[in-house]
Design a protein around this motif. Sequence first.
Motif, PDB file in Angstrom:
ATOM      1  N   GLY A 138      24.352 -51.878  22.357  1.00  0.00           N
ATOM      2  CA  GLY A 138      24.886 -52.448  23.679  1.00  0.00           C
ATOM      3  C   GLY A 138      26.270 -53.076  22.266  1.00  0.00           C
ATOM      4  N   ASP A 139      25.593 -53.536  21.666  1.00  0.00           N
ATOM      5  CA  ASP A 139      26.361 -54.661  20.302  1.00  0.00           C
ATOM      6  C   ASP A 139      26.873 -53.387  19.612  1.00  0.00           C
ATOM      7  OD1 ASP A 139      25.957 -56.755  20.923  1.00  0.00           O
ATOM      8  OD2 ASP A 139      24.562 -57.329  18.807  1.00  0.00           O
ATOM      9  N   TYR A 140      28.740 -53.915  19.142  1.00  0.00           N
ATOM     10  CA  TYR A 140      28.957 -52.370  18.246  1.00  0.00           C
ATOM     11  C   TYR A 140      28.619 -53.149  16.825  1.00  0.00           C
ATOM     12  CZ  TYR A 140      32.987 -50.165  16.478  1.00  0.00           C
ATOM     13  OH  TYR A 140      34.368 -49.631  14.749  1.00  0.00           O
ATOM     14  N   VAL A 141      28.077 -51.705  15.768  1.00  0.00           N
ATOM     15  CA  VAL A 141      28.240 -51.956  14.651  1.00  0.00           C
ATOM     16  C   VAL A 141      29.162 -50.877  13.168  1.00  0.00           C
ATOM     17  CG1 VAL A 141      25.537 -53.435  15.095  1.00  0.00           C
ATOM     18  CG2 VAL A 141      26.055 -50.782  15.268  1.00  0.00           C
ATOM     19  N   ARG A 209      28.791 -47.709  -5.029  1.00  0.00           N
ATOM     20  CA  ARG A 209      28.922 -48.168  -3.446  1.00  0.00           C
ATOM     21  C   ARG A 209      30.653 -49.004  -3.389  1.00  0.00           C
ATOM     22  NH1 ARG A 209      24.589 -47.693  -0.382  1.00  0.00           N
ATOM     23  NH2 ARG A 209      24.621 -49.740   0.513  1.00  0.00           N
ATOM     24  N   PRO A 210      30.440 -47.888  -1.924  1.00  0.00           N
ATOM     25  CA  PRO A 210      32.322 -49.184  -1.449  1.00  0.00           C
ATOM     26  C   PRO A 210      31.549 -50.324  -0.994  1.00  0.00           C
ATOM     27  CG  PRO A 210      30.834 -47.817   0.228  1.00  0.00           C
ATOM     28  CD  PRO A 210      30.606 -47.831  -1.021  1.00  0.00           C
ATOM     29  N   TYR A 211      32.928 -50.815  -0.669  1.00  0.00           N
ATOM     30  CA  TYR A 211      33.320 -52.998  -0.607  1.00  0.00           C
ATOM     31  C   TYR A 211      34.725 -53.674  -0.172  1.00  0.00           C
ATOM     32  CZ  TYR A 211      35.325 -52.578  -5.574  1.00  0.00           C
ATOM     33  OH  TYR A 211      35.570 -52.773  -6.601  1.00  0.00           O
ATOM     34  N   LYS A 212      34.373 -54.293   0.445  1.00  0.00           N
ATOM     35  CA  LYS A 212      35.817 -54.486   1.602  1.00  0.00           C
ATOM     36  C   LYS A 212      36.721 -54.996  -0.030  1.00  0.00           C
ATOM     37  CE  LYS A 212      34.956 -56.217   5.829  1.00  0.00           C
ATOM     38  NZ  LYS A 212      34.886 -57.205   7.153  1.00  0.00           N
ATOM     39  N   MET A 332      23.896 -56.067  -0.254  1.00  0.00           N
ATOM     40  CA  MET A 332      23.067 -56.827   0.700  1.00  0.00           C
ATOM     41  C   MET A 332      23.486 -58.614   0.915  1.00  0.00           C
ATOM     42  SD  MET A 332      19.421 -56.223   0.715  1.00  0.00           S
ATOM     43  CE  MET A 332      18.813 -54.144   0.702  1.00  0.00           C
ATOM     44  N   GLY A 333      24.417 -59.139   0.370  1.00  0.00           N
ATOM     45  CA  GLY A 333      24.803 -60.363  -0.518  1.00  0.00           C
ATOM     46  C   GLY A 333      23.955 -61.363  -2.067  1.00  0.00           C
ATOM     47  N   TYR A 334      23.691 -60.386  -1.956  1.00  0.00           N
ATOM     48  CA  TYR A 334      22.197 -60.922  -2.939  1.00  0.00           C
ATOM     49  C   TYR A 334      22.623 -61.312  -4.546  1.00  0.00           C
ATOM     50  CZ  TYR A 334      18.341 -61.303  -0.129  1.00  0.00           C
ATOM     51  OH  TYR A 334      17.651 -60.877   0.739  1.00  0.00           O
ATOM     52  N   SER A 335      22.661 -61.972  -5.318  1.00  0.00           N
ATOM     53  CA  SER A 335      23.528 -62.723  -7.410  1.00  0.00           C
ATOM     54  C   SER A 335      21.606 -61.944  -7.949  1.00  0.00           C
ATOM     55  CB  SER A 335      23.190 -63.851  -7.304  1.00  0.00           C
ATOM     56  OG  SER A 335      23.242 -63.740  -8.536  1.00  0.00           O
ATOM     57  N   LYS A 383      32.709 -59.597  -8.252  1.00  0.00           N
ATOM     58  CA  LYS A 383      31.771 -60.073  -7.248  1.00  0.00           C
ATOM     59  C   LYS A 383      32.171 -59.747  -6.056  1.00  0.00           C
ATOM     60  CE  LYS A 383      32.640 -64.723  -4.991  1.00  0.00           C
ATOM     61  NZ  LYS A 383      32.989 -66.704  -5.929  1.00  0.00           N
ATOM     62  N   VAL A 384      32.020 -59.071  -5.066  1.00  0.00           N
ATOM     63  CA  VAL A 384      32.628 -58.633  -3.873  1.00  0.00           C
ATOM     64  C   VAL A 384      31.959 -58.730  -2.918  1.00  0.00           C
ATOM     65  CG1 VAL A 384      32.853 -56.704  -5.135  1.00  0.00           C
ATOM     66  CG2 VAL A 384      30.693 -57.250  -3.239  1.00  0.00           C
ATOM     67  N   ILE A 385      33.090 -58.494  -1.515  1.00  0.00           N
ATOM     68  CA  ILE A 385      32.753 -59.064   0.287  1.00  0.00           C
ATOM     69  C   ILE A 385      32.539 -57.743   0.049  1.00  0.00           C
ATOM     70  CG2 ILE A 385      34.190 -59.477   1.896  1.00  0.00           C
ATOM     71  CD1 ILE A 385      35.755 -61.729   0.821  1.00  0.00           C
ATOM     72  N   SER A 386      31.174 -57.615   0.967  1.00  0.00           N
ATOM     73  CA  SER A 386      30.513 -56.148   0.875  1.00  0.00           C
ATOM     74  C   SER A 386      31.305 -56.113   2.573  1.00  0.00           C
ATOM     75  CB  SER A 386      29.424 -56.503   0.975  1.00  0.00           C
ATOM     76  OG  SER A 386      28.151 -56.992   0.264  1.00  0.00           O
ATOM     77  N   LEU A 387      30.793 -55.213   2.758  1.00  0.00           N
ATOM     78  CA  LEU A 387      31.313 -53.739   3.532  1.00  0.00           C
ATOM     79  C   LEU A 387      30.966 -54.456   5.454  1.00  0.00           C
ATOM     80  CD1 LEU A 387      31.204 -50.221   2.736  1.00  0.00           C
ATOM     81  CD2 LEU A 387      33.076 -51.714   2.977  1.00  0.00           C
ATOM     82  N   GLY A 388      30.823 -54.521   6.321  1.00  0.00           N
ATOM     83  CA  GLY A 388      29.986 -55.791   7.951  1.00  0.00           C
ATOM     84  C   GLY A 388      30.953 -56.300   7.980  1.00  0.00           C
ATOM     85  N   LYS A 389      30.876 -56.766   9.206  1.00  0.00           N
ATOM     86  CA  LYS A 389      31.575 -57.685   9.564  1.00  0.00           C
ATOM     87  C   LYS A 389      31.632 -59.466   9.321  1.00  0.00           C
ATOM     88  CE  LYS A 389      30.359 -56.780  14.333  1.00  0.00           C
ATOM     89  NZ  LYS A 389      29.603 -55.038  13.863  1.00  0.00           N
ATOM     90  N   ASP A 390      30.503 -59.325   8.664  1.00  0.00           N
ATOM     91  CA  ASP A 390      30.237 -60.931   8.280  1.00  0.00           C
ATOM     92  C   ASP A 390      30.457 -61.975   6.857  1.00  0.00           C
ATOM     93  OD1 ASP A 390      28.485 -59.791   6.651  1.00  0.00           O
ATOM     94  OD2 ASP A 390      26.699 -60.450   6.781  1.00  0.00           O
ATOM     95  N   ASN A 391      31.685 -60.210   6.606  1.00  0.00           N
ATOM     96  CA  ASN A 391      32.318 -60.985   5.120  1.00  0.00           C
ATOM     97  C   ASN A 391      31.568 -61.330   4.055  1.00  0.00           C
ATOM     98  OD1 ASN A 391      34.599 -59.918   5.576  1.00  0.00           O
ATOM     99  ND2 ASN A 391      35.124 -61.678   7.028  1.00  0.00           N
TER     100      ASN A 391
END
Length: 602
Positions: A138-141, A209-212, A332-335, A383-391
């Motif tokens: 039921g979660d929107y992704v 690979r794309p990013y915000k 994934m948010g890693y260095s 240094k990027v903000i990745s795709l996804g809702k959690d920034n």
Amino acid sequence: MGFCARKGMGINMSKGIIKKVAGPLVIAEGMRDANMYDVVRVSGQRLIGEIIEIHGDKASIQVYEETSGIGPGEIVESTNNPLSVELGPGLLGSIFDGIQRPLVDIMNAIGNNLSRGVDILSLSRSAKWHFEPQVNSGDYVEAGDIIGKVNETEIILHKIMIPVGIKGVIKTINEGDYTIEDIICVVEAEDGTLIDVTMLQRWPVRIGRPYKEKLSPDKPLVTGQRVIDCLFPIAKGGVAAVPGPFGSGKTVVQHQLAKWAEADVVVYIGCGERGNEMTDVLNEFPELKDPKTGHSLMKRTVLIANTSDMPVAAREASIYVGITIAEYFRDMGYSVALMADSTSRWAEALREMSGRLEEMPGEEGYPAYLGSRLAQFYERAGKVISLGKDNREGTLSVIGAISPPGGDISEPVSQATLRIVKVFWGLDSNLAYKRHFPAINWLTSYSLYADKMGKWFNSNINECWTAQRARFMRLLSDEAELEEIVKLVGIDALSPPERLKLESARSIREDFLHQDAFHEVDTYTSLYKQYKMMELILKFYDETVEAIKHGATVESLVKLPIKEKIGRFKYTPNENVDDEYNLIIQSIKEQVDKLLVQEEEV
């Protein structure tokens, strides 16, 4: 732009006939339906190749395997897919060749000798991974959202992300043990279509690979190497070049950074270097313990081995394969830290293919597009903000070694790289011959991150960090000028304060900048200890400058026993740093004062 799905390898294949074979270059006719950068299978031996040029129905193909025995008239089949990497659990700890074939699996299947036409999947289809969902039905992704995790190794949590091009509502998602091809989640798109999601993604290596959003790097990549952290720091998400002649220690510097850099994941690309250097990596890394976790360093490392005796064309692909894998972990948010050793060998592969394509050569025979290809590679760092809702933020730092012929950095690869990177660690053969390692020349090297990173060091280590660093640089610069005078008229022409500068600069070189990569304590120095070392050297210099004013001689000051203690401070274990530091600071004052009393009595 969704690249998670792949067309069937045997469906709608474009077929052609080989007309010409020139080393790794194959020219085929009848390829009108093929596209640029499609992967092809060449001849009955099914050699892997990639289309790099199309004229009418003629396609020029660079083949990533040995082409001996292949001749005109044989079949070429296009897979209608670009060269892509497989991304998913199983990457960490693996050793791949330049086109992501798993070398250990190939060895287990066919033995030690790499045969042609081997078609073994990059990631295991039989290994099962325990998937833990992080979202509910039921979660929107949307693309980039983390839907679950897999404990890939004891060090790294592998985050399973929604592939690019998919968004919608989760219909089903279940915890359990799955292979990377099993369906772990079903997403209902906005048009009602049900999309199956697995742990396996594919991505074309030549497309970043794309990013915000891309951010300005604001933290240093701590390496534990004093000459780097103190004098020429690199930012997390930064780019650096390490040029140097044969024997100057490029590979050891790369190994040290791979071992000790403050990165969650390391991707090491052995691109065209000697096989024994790659063997050293393969032997060392499993034995080395990660200082943060105590587990093997291989648990957070991906190795790509495409040594000088392996096919030339695959060198060109290897750095793209490596940086795509690195971008995946960045998302994934890693260095992530990527080491490319060396980009000169990659450029040589470009030059060879360009020559066989009969393109107009540029400087020293390199293709005219060398600079743009290098820029495309290095620009994927950051240094990027990745795709996804959690920034979530992720960083990818790229360090490329360069092997200029004869150590001449005026050659095209070095110059094109220097126009792109912001950190230059110039290795010096003269320092290497003197057994000064790392042989980074402090007079020719630079870091454009130094000022910005200095603010971080002042805030997080000590407010005097940048001031102390500036004093070090001034003393080293003054030493170079004074050395020229000494060569001309001798050391007796210098005043006592100038001779003291020479001694202090020598202390900086020998006691601080010189670092033993194979000593269990000296191989890595924390930032706190680095600052204490700077303070000791400058404290001794300041006290001796005052002593000179009160009549002490340079000869007597440099013979003080405390000088040797300052030199040996770098071998002090971290737990004893404060005690030893306080003892030396106290002794400096006592010994200098005692010497002044003796001089007065005399």
